[in-house]
Each structure stands twice: as C-alpha cells, then as structure tokens.
Design a protein around this motif. Structure first.
Motif, PDB file in Angstrom:
ATOM      1  N   SER A   1       0.407   1.330  -4.005  1.00 43.38           N
ATOM      2  CA  SER A   1      -0.905   1.971  -4.085  1.00 43.38           C
ATOM      3  C   SER A   1      -0.824   3.485  -3.948  1.00 43.38           C
ATOM      4  O   SER A   1      -1.358   4.237  -4.778  1.00 43.38           O
ATOM      5  CB  SER A   1      -1.834   1.400  -3.006  1.00 43.38           C
ATOM      6  OG  SER A   1      -1.995   0.024  -3.151  1.00 43.38           O
ATOM      7  N   MET A   2      -0.168   3.948  -2.876  1.00 42.97           N
ATOM      8  CA  MET A   2      -0.112   5.393  -2.627  1.00 42.97           C
ATOM      9  C   MET A   2       0.711   6.104  -3.692  1.00 42.97           C
ATOM     10  O   MET A   2       0.330   7.192  -4.164  1.00 42.97           O
ATOM     11  CB  MET A   2       0.461   5.645  -1.234  1.00 42.97           C
ATOM     12  CG  MET A   2      -0.460   5.171  -0.107  1.00 42.97           C
ATOM     13  SD  MET A   2       0.304   5.303   1.530  1.00 42.97           S
ATOM     14  CE  MET A   2       0.564   7.072   1.632  1.00 42.97           C
ATOM     15  N   LYS A   3       1.823   5.508  -4.090  1.00 42.10           N
ATOM     16  CA  LYS A   3       2.653   6.160  -5.105  1.00 42.10           C
ATOM     17  C   LYS A   3       1.951   6.177  -6.456  1.00 42.10           C
ATOM     18  O   LYS A   3       2.152   7.115  -7.249  1.00 42.10           O
ATOM     19  CB  LYS A   3       4.006   5.444  -5.210  1.00 42.10           C
ATOM     20  CG  LYS A   3       4.938   5.724  -4.038  1.00 42.10           C
ATOM     21  CD  LYS A   3       6.316   5.138  -4.261  1.00 42.10           C
ATOM     22  CE  LYS A   3       7.259   5.514  -3.114  1.00 42.10           C
ATOM     23  NZ  LYS A   3       8.626   4.969  -3.315  1.00 42.10           N
ATOM     24  N   PHE A   4       1.126   5.169  -6.721  1.00 41.14           N
ATOM     25  CA  PHE A   4       0.398   5.187  -7.985  1.00 41.14           C
ATOM     26  C   PHE A   4      -0.549   6.382  -8.040  1.00 41.14           C
ATOM     27  O   PHE A   4      -0.669   7.044  -9.081  1.00 41.14           O
ATOM     28  CB  PHE A   4      -0.387   3.890  -8.179  1.00 41.14           C
ATOM     29  CG  PHE A   4      -1.165   3.866  -9.471  1.00 41.14           C
ATOM     30  CD1 PHE A   4      -0.518   3.663 -10.671  1.00 41.14           C
ATOM     31  CD2 PHE A   4      -2.541   4.075  -9.474  1.00 41.14           C
ATOM     32  CE1 PHE A   4      -1.237   3.660 -11.867  1.00 41.14           C
ATOM     33  CE2 PHE A   4      -3.260   4.072 -10.652  1.00 41.14           C
ATOM     34  CZ  PHE A   4      -2.608   3.863 -11.858  1.00 41.14           C
ATOM     35  N   GLN A   5      -1.215   6.646  -6.925  1.00 41.23           N
ATOM     36  CA  GLN A   5      -2.107   7.805  -6.900  1.00 41.23           C
ATOM     37  C   GLN A   5      -1.340   9.092  -7.178  1.00 41.23           C
ATOM     38  O   GLN A   5      -1.807   9.974  -7.905  1.00 41.23           O
ATOM     39  CB  GLN A   5      -2.821   7.892  -5.536  1.00 41.23           C
ATOM     40  CG  GLN A   5      -3.650   6.665  -5.179  1.00 41.23           C
ATOM     41  CD  GLN A   5      -4.707   6.341  -6.215  1.00 41.23           C
ATOM     42  OE1 GLN A   5      -5.319   7.229  -6.800  1.00 41.23           O
ATOM     43  NE2 GLN A   5      -4.912   5.048  -6.466  1.00 41.23           N
ATOM     44  N   LEU A   6      -0.136   9.185  -6.605  1.00 40.81           N
ATOM     45  CA  LEU A   6       0.680  10.383  -6.779  1.00 40.81           C
ATOM     46  C   LEU A   6       1.156  10.529  -8.217  1.00 40.81           C
ATOM     47  O   LEU A   6       0.926  11.560  -8.872  1.00 40.81           O
ATOM     48  CB  LEU A   6       1.882  10.319  -5.832  1.00 40.81           C
ATOM     49  CG  LEU A   6       2.955  11.408  -6.020  1.00 40.81           C
ATOM     50  CD1 LEU A   6       2.386  12.787  -5.707  1.00 40.81           C
ATOM     51  CD2 LEU A   6       4.164  11.113  -5.144  1.00 40.81           C
TER      52      LEU A   6
ATOM     53  N   MET B   1      -6.233  -3.900  -8.031  1.00 42.21           N
ATOM     54  CA  MET B   1      -5.851  -2.608  -8.603  1.00 42.21           C
ATOM     55  C   MET B   1      -5.717  -2.689 -10.115  1.00 42.21           C
ATOM     56  O   MET B   1      -6.147  -1.787 -10.850  1.00 42.21           O
ATOM     57  CB  MET B   1      -4.548  -2.114  -7.970  1.00 42.21           C
ATOM     58  CG  MET B   1      -4.693  -1.569  -6.563  1.00 42.21           C
ATOM     59  SD  MET B   1      -3.252  -0.601  -6.042  1.00 42.21           S
ATOM     60  CE  MET B   1      -3.394   0.842  -7.100  1.00 42.21           C
TER      61      MET B   1
ATOM     62  N   ASN C   1       0.233   8.881 -10.901  1.00 38.52           N
ATOM     63  CA  ASN C   1      -0.836   8.861 -11.890  1.00 38.52           C
ATOM     64  C   ASN C   1      -1.371  10.255 -12.125  1.00 38.52           C
ATOM     65  O   ASN C   1      -1.779  10.610 -13.242  1.00 38.52           O
ATOM     66  CB  ASN C   1      -1.963   7.923 -11.441  1.00 38.52           C
ATOM     67  CG  ASN C   1      -3.013   7.726 -12.518  1.00 38.52           C
ATOM     68  OD1 ASN C   1      -2.687   7.473 -13.673  1.00 38.52           O
ATOM     69  ND2 ASN C   1      -4.277   7.840 -12.146  1.00 38.52           N
ATOM     70  N   GLY C   2      -1.364  11.070 -11.072  1.00 36.64           N
ATOM     71  CA  GLY C   2      -1.771  12.459 -11.241  1.00 36.64           C
ATOM     72  C   GLY C   2      -0.869  13.196 -12.208  1.00 36.64           C
ATOM     73  O   GLY C   2      -1.331  14.003 -13.033  1.00 36.64           O
TER      74      GLY C   2
ATOM     75  N   PRO D   1     -10.881   9.526 -15.754  1.00 30.68           N
ATOM     76  CA  PRO D   1     -11.503   9.260 -14.456  1.00 30.68           C
ATOM     77  C   PRO D   1     -13.035   9.219 -14.544  1.00 30.68           C
ATOM     78  O   PRO D   1     -13.676   8.410 -13.863  1.00 30.68           O
ATOM     79  CB  PRO D   1     -11.038  10.433 -13.585  1.00 30.68           C
ATOM     80  CG  PRO D   1      -9.756  10.897 -14.230  1.00 30.68           C
ATOM     81  CD  PRO D   1      -9.983  10.701 -15.695  1.00 30.68           C
TER      82      PRO D   1
ATOM     83  N   GLN E   1      -0.731   3.917 -18.007  1.00 30.70           N
ATOM     84  CA  GLN E   1      -0.957   3.684 -16.577  1.00 30.70           C
ATOM     85  C   GLN E   1      -0.442   2.308 -16.153  1.00 30.70           C
ATOM     86  O   GLN E   1       0.122   2.149 -15.067  1.00 30.70           O
ATOM     87  CB  GLN E   1      -2.452   3.772 -16.261  1.00 30.70           C
ATOM     88  CG  GLN E   1      -3.021   5.185 -16.246  1.00 30.70           C
ATOM     89  CD  GLN E   1      -4.494   5.180 -15.865  1.00 30.70           C
ATOM     90  OE1 GLN E   1      -5.268   4.353 -16.350  1.00 30.70           O
ATOM     91  NE2 GLN E   1      -4.889   6.096 -14.997  1.00 30.70           N
TER      92      GLN E   1
ATOM     93  N   GLN F   1       0.826  -1.207   0.000  1.00 30.16           N
ATOM     94  CA  GLN F   1       0.000   0.000   0.000  1.00 30.16           C
ATOM     95  C   GLN F   1       0.862   1.259   0.000  1.00 30.16           C
ATOM     96  O   GLN F   1       0.554   2.235  -0.684  1.00 30.16           O
ATOM     97  CB  GLN F   1      -0.930  -0.029   1.208  1.00 30.16           C
ATOM     98  CG  GLN F   1      -2.009  -1.108   1.109  1.00 30.16           C
ATOM     99  CD  GLN F   1      -2.758  -1.331   2.396  1.00 30.16           C
ATOM    100  OE1 GLN F   1      -2.289  -0.955   3.473  1.00 30.16           O
ATOM    101  NE2 GLN F   1      -3.939  -1.955   2.310  1.00 30.16           N
TER     102      GLN F   1
END
Length: 892
Positions: free
Chosen positions: A12-17, A841, A19-20, A38, A99, A8
């Motif tokens: 997970s968290m780095k993907f959110q970052l 994911m 991906n932005g 999105p 992605q 995570q």
C-alpha cells in the motif's frame, strides 16, 4: 495482523510512492493524463456514491476537462461526441493499465513478507508435523505412489504481452532490492511499451510464451520441492535419487484442439520438439557449470562423454558429436550422472556431489519431455470422425453395420466399436497406419480439416513418444463425455493409428462437465470397467484411470453451489467404484482462476476432500493470468505448489473427523444444492439471461482481444447460445460488469429459504465443523467482495432488463448478509484481511476503467451500426477488458 501490516508497508505505502513517479513521467501524454486521472477517479467514486450512471459521470468529466458543454444532458445521444472527446479516455486507460502492472509488481516483490513461507500449508510445516507425529514410515509408503500434476493451459485470459511480463518481473526484483533508480527506469520503459498484441497469437506463439514460466521458474522450483520431499524420507541418498518426479507438468498449448481449429497434428509435434529441446538445453547449461567444478581424474572421462552426448541430444534424436551418440532416453543420462555421483562420493569426499544430485533430480522430474502434452478434443468431433470412418472400414472388410454411425443407438455403437477393435487387432500395424494416413487425406479433401486432424493427432502422439518418451504425450482428454462410446471411440482410433495390439501407451481421460454428466459419470465408468476391451486396456496402464471434472461448465449449467457439491459427490462415487474394481482413480480438475470456475483457495479446497475421495494424486489446470500471478516468480510458485502438495499428503496422513461429512451434513448439502440449482436454473432459463449478457455486458467483445488463438464460442453459428458459449467469456461478461453472478447466484436463495424455516443454526454448525462447506463460502465471499452493483444501477430502469437486474442485486445482497451470519464474521473475508485489502485496492484502482467501459457500452447502444464514432467506442470497450482481468488476477 502481522500479514496485514506487512501488506500495508510493502504494498500500500510503496504504491503511493511509486504511483507518484508513474503519474509524473516526463512524457506529454502521461503528464496530462497523470493530472487528470486522480480527478477522474475521484469523480467516479463520488458519482457512484451519489447514484450517477457512468454515462453521466464521463460526459460531465469530459465537459469540465475540455470546457465543452456535452454533459448537460445525461441521456444525450452519443452522436454529439467526437474523437477529441474520446482520446482522453484512451490516455486514462493506458495509465490505469500501467498502474495495475506496478501494483502486481509490488505484491510480487512483497510476497515473502506477506505470506508465511513456513506456515500452515507449506512443505516445511508439513514435514515438521510428520516428524513430530512419528509418521515417517507412513509418509514413505504414501510417497511411493503420490504425485501432483499442474497443467498449464492456453485459455485466453492473459492480457499482458511478453514484453510487459518481463518488465513486471524486473520491476518486482528492483522493488524488492530497493533499487530506486532501476524502478524509475522500468516505469519509464513501461510508459513507452505497447500493451496489446498487434494480432492474435498462434498456438505456437502461445507455447513459446508459456515456455518462459517453465524455463525460468518451474525448472528451478519443482526439483527443489521434490528434493525436500524425498530427503525427508530418511533413506539412503542413492535411493532418494531414484524417486520419480513428485510434481509433474502438463501442457495444453499445441495439444488442446477442443474448439480451436488452429491446433493441428503438425503443430502438436512442433510444440513437443520445442519442449524437448528446451529441457535438454537447460540440462546442458547446468552440466557445463558442474563440469567447471568436477575436474577430478576419477570422473574427467565420464564428464567429457556426458557433455558430448548431451550436445548431440540437443541437435536431435540419433545425432552424433564426434564419436558420441545422442542420449536416447533420460534413463541413460541419469545412469551416467549417477555413476559420476558415486565416483565423487567414493573417491573425492563428496565434493560438489550436491550439484550432480541436483541435476539428477531435474532429470527425474522433467525427463526429455519437460511437460506432458495433453491432446484434447470434443466428443462430438469423434462422433463425426466415426461417421466418416465406418463406410471406409466396411469397404476394408473390418466393420459390419447396416446403419450410419450417427443413427446407431448407444448399445449398438458400443457393440460396433468393440467388434472393430477386435478385428483391427488382427490387422498388421503398418497396414493400419496406411489406412489412417490415406483416410485422413480423403477426409481432408472433403474440407473436414478438424476430423482429418483427429486421425493425424493419434499418429503425432506416436511420433512424440518415440522422441520424448512416453511421458511426452500420453493422455487423450475427451471433452463433453456423456457415454461409454465416447471413450471407446478414442480407444478404437488409437488402434487404427497403428499402435500395437494390447500395448496402447495412452491414457483415455473422460471429461464430465454438465450436472447431468456428473450424475451419470459413475454409471458410465462402471460399464467401461466391465467392458473386456477397456478393462484389458486399463490393466496395461497399471489399473490407473484418470477422470477429468470441469468446474466451469458445471457452474454455467447448474450454478456455483451445485457444481461444487455435485463434483464432490461424483468424486466420492467414482472413488468407491474404483476401490471396488481395484482401479486407482486420479481426479483431474479443470479449475480456472475465479471461484465461478473452480478457483479460490487451492490448499483448503484439496485439504477438505476427506477420506472418501481419492487424493493420492492431485491434478489441476492453471490458466491465463493465474499462471503469472501464482507461478510467475520462484517464491510464489514454490509457495503455491507446496500448498497443493501438502494438501494431498495431509488428507492421507492426517485424516480427522473435522473433514468428514455426517449423514445429516450430506442431507443438508443435498437440500441446499437442490434449492440453489432450482434458483439458478430459473435465472438461466429466463429468456432475458443470454440477451442481458449479449446486450448489457462486454461479453461479445472478448473475440476482439488479441490474447488467445481459440475462438470464444464453440460452433460456427452467428447466434449466441449458452451451450456454445465458452466459460471464459461467460464468466468474464459478468465479472467485467461487476455482477459476478456465477460466483453466488442460487446460493443466497437456498440459504434464505432455510433461514426462513428457522434452520440458520444448522448452517452455522456445518460451517464451523466442515472445511469443505467453509471453503465454498469463503470462495463465494471473494466473488461478492468484487461485486459493485452501483456500476450498472442504471440497468434497473431499463424497460427490458430492469426486473432482471434487480433480481441479481437482491440475490447478491441476501447472499452477502447470510454468509456473514453463517460464518459469524463482521464483514466479508474478515478472516483474511490481506486478501480483502488487496481486492479493495485493486477495485478502487480500476473503477475509472470500469466506468469508461460502461459509458462506452451505453453510448454504443444508442448509436446506429454505421455511425462513424462507433468503432472508436468499441475499441474503448476492448481496451478496458484487459484492465479488469489483469487487476483481479483471477477475474475470468
């Protein structure tokens, strides 16, 4: 939980970052699709949950996005769309595939944090256990004959281009080092890089592509593992340097001509030379670094000689650099390096000796061949060759028969081949070579290029062995082996090619694939062992027999559970037969990425074999995107290779009752397999089965992807048949549609029938007490976790395929329910939450692409063949294929 928390945090968290960053790249197309994706992803999730078909979801979204009113009628004909409606979908797919690359990079970067690099299954854990249990002597004795062979294939399941793979690797490195600026720049590069090859690669290009893995990963990782394995022996260091490689590499690009007409004898020689030159350049590169340190008087002359001889070797066999002749064999190079090592140890206090030892280990592992080229061809081709050769041999006074080869019964074929071999042994090798060349030319002139290549491929093996050493090409694999004659045909061909009598440096490897062939495998091998000619050949090969078993075609023929169980049983029978005959059997597993093709947890699979199956040699194929995901970076490659290596050692040094099957267990598995196979065969024999694959899945589009040189089906007929269909598109069609039928179908029916008889407790005890059965269950759970029947729910209303689809769904649901009940888990893969989180994911990420794919397939089915929009929709399907494969990493 620590591994899940690491996943995570680092994925997970780095993907959110990141991906932005990706969604807001400063390019007009990316910026627009980055805003739409999105919204479209949310629409897909909500639509799936509410039961909307993909066609309606996409049409509705296009209507909202463009302001058009083409979404009012969910079943509207595709003719009311145009290119401007389709263009945004291509943009979304291009962003999704990037992605996936980002997600792959993040998982690669976090690999050492997510996985326990010293935990169960690793070499360090195993060696510690050996020391604790005082088994060093047993380990030493076992290691003398133990080896693992990992064979890289060119099967078309890798959609990433070389350029994208390079970005993926660099991106992972930058993420691991927290280099935000580099991450940003690589994402910019990714946004502007083409993902699709402009044309299908040639077999030579496939070989070049895989060379990157050999040169940048395997060359570094394999000798390190080898060194740790032999260092643990507690023997004199000089003795450790004598151990042959414990992890061997095999290579199929350029050698695997089964169903690939583009692989020729000339190409096989080219690839072998590519491998030879590559490894020699790497040796020279390492040696030059060592020479910068070893400036001692005691070795300076030796260092000069080694460098010049290596430089000459790079130029080619028999070359000279000044007065120095090229090394002819790796043994010569090793002897010179060992001389330097001993001098440094004796006269220079061992300074930098570890670097010399490291190069010696590499020479021991890779020789002058780097990886062994396996030659593979289908038995039907050999039959065709002998149909052409028999009259020619009769004219030459070698063969006598009154009937054409195709009309001979099996005993007669065996007898004829035996007599031919005996007579060929009395013919001078040069004369046989001349026959082979002239007859290949004659067959070529009759436009039978494939048959002519068979004769030339045997000659190519001789050439490669002269240049690269015997390990350069010493195995001939016979696909679809069904009889003794299929093996003797190749043995006789090797004699015809001019190899000296009684000295055939070739291992003939039968490949048993279908369930019937697996049943008959031990009978075939028993007769071969009793055949004087073949038995003498085996003696010349050290009484070693390699046997290949194919999971893919076994699953296609008999279903998931039966393929696994029948291969297990065949290995037991073949092991027992080999032990009776004093023949050491090595099993070569044709494993693909997903459970439906033999994939899944490799360590558990090999650890579960027990004492009744010979595991003193472990051999398996690695292919497609699985090569990249498991061996594309040093940390992952080291971890995954150690998992294989340790499994075989544990099986032989730490045999416990935990892995053994009792008579009751076997009876239960036999019963499960029988019921599962019957259920699967009812499905497979349904006339709708192949039609559903052809009409309702993207199976027929695999041939349009520029990812591999090999056709997707055997045979030249246009009509689609299950027997000709390759396992990759077969499994791929099901996985792209998120039905994953080959990963569970029949298993659920068998379990349900036993449950109905009140025997669930028997299954639970078997699962708790036997690793083999539990591994089958857990691998099937992976297939079910990736299934999503909502995606194709509209098929339930189809007048032709509705009942068929509903049957698939029912089987998946009952399999899921019963696997959970048998294991006692709360949900699928509860015991490995990291794998489950990764799958969830990835499946969420690619859902929009799958919806687009199903939308395009639905629209195409409504259009006439000549409709102008049809080619664009078909390209949409092809584009979406890559995303599903790459995201799952083992989906095909």
């Amino acid at each position: 939980m620590e591994r899940l928390e690491a996943f995570q945090e680092h994925v997970s968290m780095k993907f959110q970052l990141y991906n932005g960053l990706l969604l807001h790249m400063p390019f007009p197309e990316v910026r627009e699709s980055g805003m739409l994706l999105p919204l479209f992803s949310s629409a897909c999730k909500q639509g799936m949950e509410s039961g909307e078909p993909p066609q309606q979801i996409v049409r509705s979204f296009l209507g909202h996005a463009t302001g058009a009113d083409n979404s009012a009628q969910p079943g509207a004909a595709a003719g009311d769309l145009d290119d401007s409606d389709i263009d945004p979908l291509f943009s979304l797919l291009r962003l999704i595939e990037r992605q996936v690359v980002l997600f792959d990079s993040l998982e690669d970067a976090g690999f050492t944090r997510i996985h326990d690099m010293k935990g169960p299954g690793t070499l360090q854990d195993l060696l510690n256990r050996i020391e604790r249990k005082d088994k060093t002597q047993a380990y030493r004795e076992f290691l003398d004959s133990y080896a693992v062979r990992v064979v890289l294939t060119a099967h078309p399941t890798q959609f990433y281009t070389d350029e994208v793979l390079t970005i993926l690797t660099d991106l992972a490195d930058s993420v691991e080092q927290n280099e935000l600026r580099n991450v940003h720049d690589y994402l910019l590069q990714l946004a502007q890089t083409r993902f699709k090859n402009p044309q299908k690669p040639t077999p030579l290009e496939e070989a070049h592509s895989l060379m990157w893995i050999l040169e940048h990963v395997m060359y570094r990782v394999i000798p390190e593992i080898h060194a740790r394995m032999v260092d643990a022996l507690n023997v004199d260091h000089a003795r450790r340097l004598e151990y042959p490689g414990k992890i061997l590499l095999g290579f199929w690009p350029g050698g695997d001509r089964d169903g690939n007409p583009y692989v020729t004898a000339d190409l096989t020689e080219q690839v072998a030379e590519l491998l030879r030159t590559a490894i020699l350049r790497l040796y020279l590169q390492d040696f030059l670094q060592i020479r910068r340190r070893l400036t001692f008087t005691s070795v300076v002359d030796d260092m000069e000689r080694i460098q010049r001889r290596l430089e000459a070797a790079v130029q080619g066999c028999g070359a000279f650099v000044g007065e120095y002749e090229a090394y002819d064999t790796p043994e010569e190079l090793r002897a010179d390096l060992l001389q330097v090592y001993q001098a440094v140890m004796q006269e220079n206090g061992g300074l930098f000796s570890d670097r010399v030892a490291g190069l010696i280990y590499k020479v021991q592992c890779f020789g002058f061949h780097f990886a062994s080229l396996d030659v593979r061809q289908d038995s039907s081709i050999h039959e065709r060759v002998w149909g052409r050769l028999l009259p020619l041999l009769q004219d030459a006074g070698v063969a006598e028969t009154s009937a054409p080869y195709a009309e001979l019964a099996e005993p007669d074929r065996v007898a004829v081949l035996g007599r031919i071999c005996e007579q060929l042994q009395g013919v001078e090798p040069e004369r046989r070579k001349q026959w082979c060349r002239s007859w290949a030319d004659a067959i070529e002139q009759d436009d039978d290029h494939v048959a002519a290549d068979v004769l030339r491929s045997l000659a190519a093996i001789r050439v490669i062995q002269n240049r690269n050493g015997e390990h350069g090409a010493h195995r001939y694999i016979i696909s679809n082996t069904q009889s003794d004659s299929h093996v003797l045909e190749v043995l006789a061909l090797s004699l015809l090619s001019g190899i000296a009598s009684g000295e055939i440096p070739l291992d003939v490897v039968p490949l048993f694939e279908t369930i019937e062939d697996l049943h008959n495998a031990d009978a075939v091998m028993r007769r071969l062992y009793a055949h004087p000619l073949y038995r003498e050949h085996l003696r010349s090969r050290g009484d070693d027999q390699t046997i290949m078993l194919g999971f893919s075609d076994g699953t296609k023929d008999g279903g998931y559970l039966t393929a696994n169980w029948e291969i297990y049983r065949a290995k037991e029978r073949l092991t027992d037969l080999g032990r009776q005959q004093n023949i050491r059997v090595a099993f070569f597993d044709g494993r693909g990425g997903p459970p439906a093709r033999g994939g899944g947890n490799t360590h558990k699979f090999y650890r579960s074999l027990g004492r009744e199956i010979d595991s003193s040699s472990i051999q398996l194929t690695i292919q497609g995107q699985t090569i990249t995901s498991m061996y594309g970076m040093p940390a992952a490659a080291s971890y995954n290779l150690e998992q294989i290596v340790s499994a075989g050692i544990e099986n032989n040094l730490f045999v416990t009752d935990y892995m053994q099957l009792s008579d009751e267990d076997r009876s239960l598995l036999d019963e499960l397999s029988r019921r599962a196979r019957a259920a699967y065969r009812r499905l497979r024999d349904n006339p709708v089965f192949v039609k559903y694959l052809e009409k309702m899945t993207p199976l027929t589009y695999y041939g349009r992807t520029n990812i591999g040189s090999r056709p997707v089906k055997r045979g030249g007929t246009s009509e689609l048949s299950l027997s000709d269909l390759r396992a990759i598109p077969f499994v791929g069609g099901w996985s792209q549609s998120k039905l994953n039928v080959p990963g569970y179908y029949g298993f659920g029916t068998a379990l349900r029938e036993l449950e109905a008889e009140g025997r669930l407790d028997e299954l639970q005890r078997l699962c708790a007490g036997n690793l083999f059965f539990r591994t089958i269950i857990e691998n099937s759970m992976q297939s079910l976790t990736k299934a999503n029947f909502r995606l194709t729910a509209a098929h339930s209303q189809d007048p032709v395929f509705g009942d068929f689809w509903r049957g698939l769904k029912q089987e998946a649901e009952q399999t899921r329910k019963l696997l959970i009940a048998i294991t006692g888990q709360g949900d699928l893969l509860d015991t490995d939450p990291v794998i489950r989180a990764s799958i969830e994911m990835r499946e969420s990420m690619i859902l929009p692409s799958l919806v687009i794919q199903q939308f395009a397939l639905s629209e195409i089915r409504q259009l006439p063949e000549d409709h102008p929009l049809r080619p664009r929709l078909e390209k949409l399907v092809v584009k979406s294929l890559a995303i599903g494969v790459n995201a799952s990493r083992n989906s095909v």
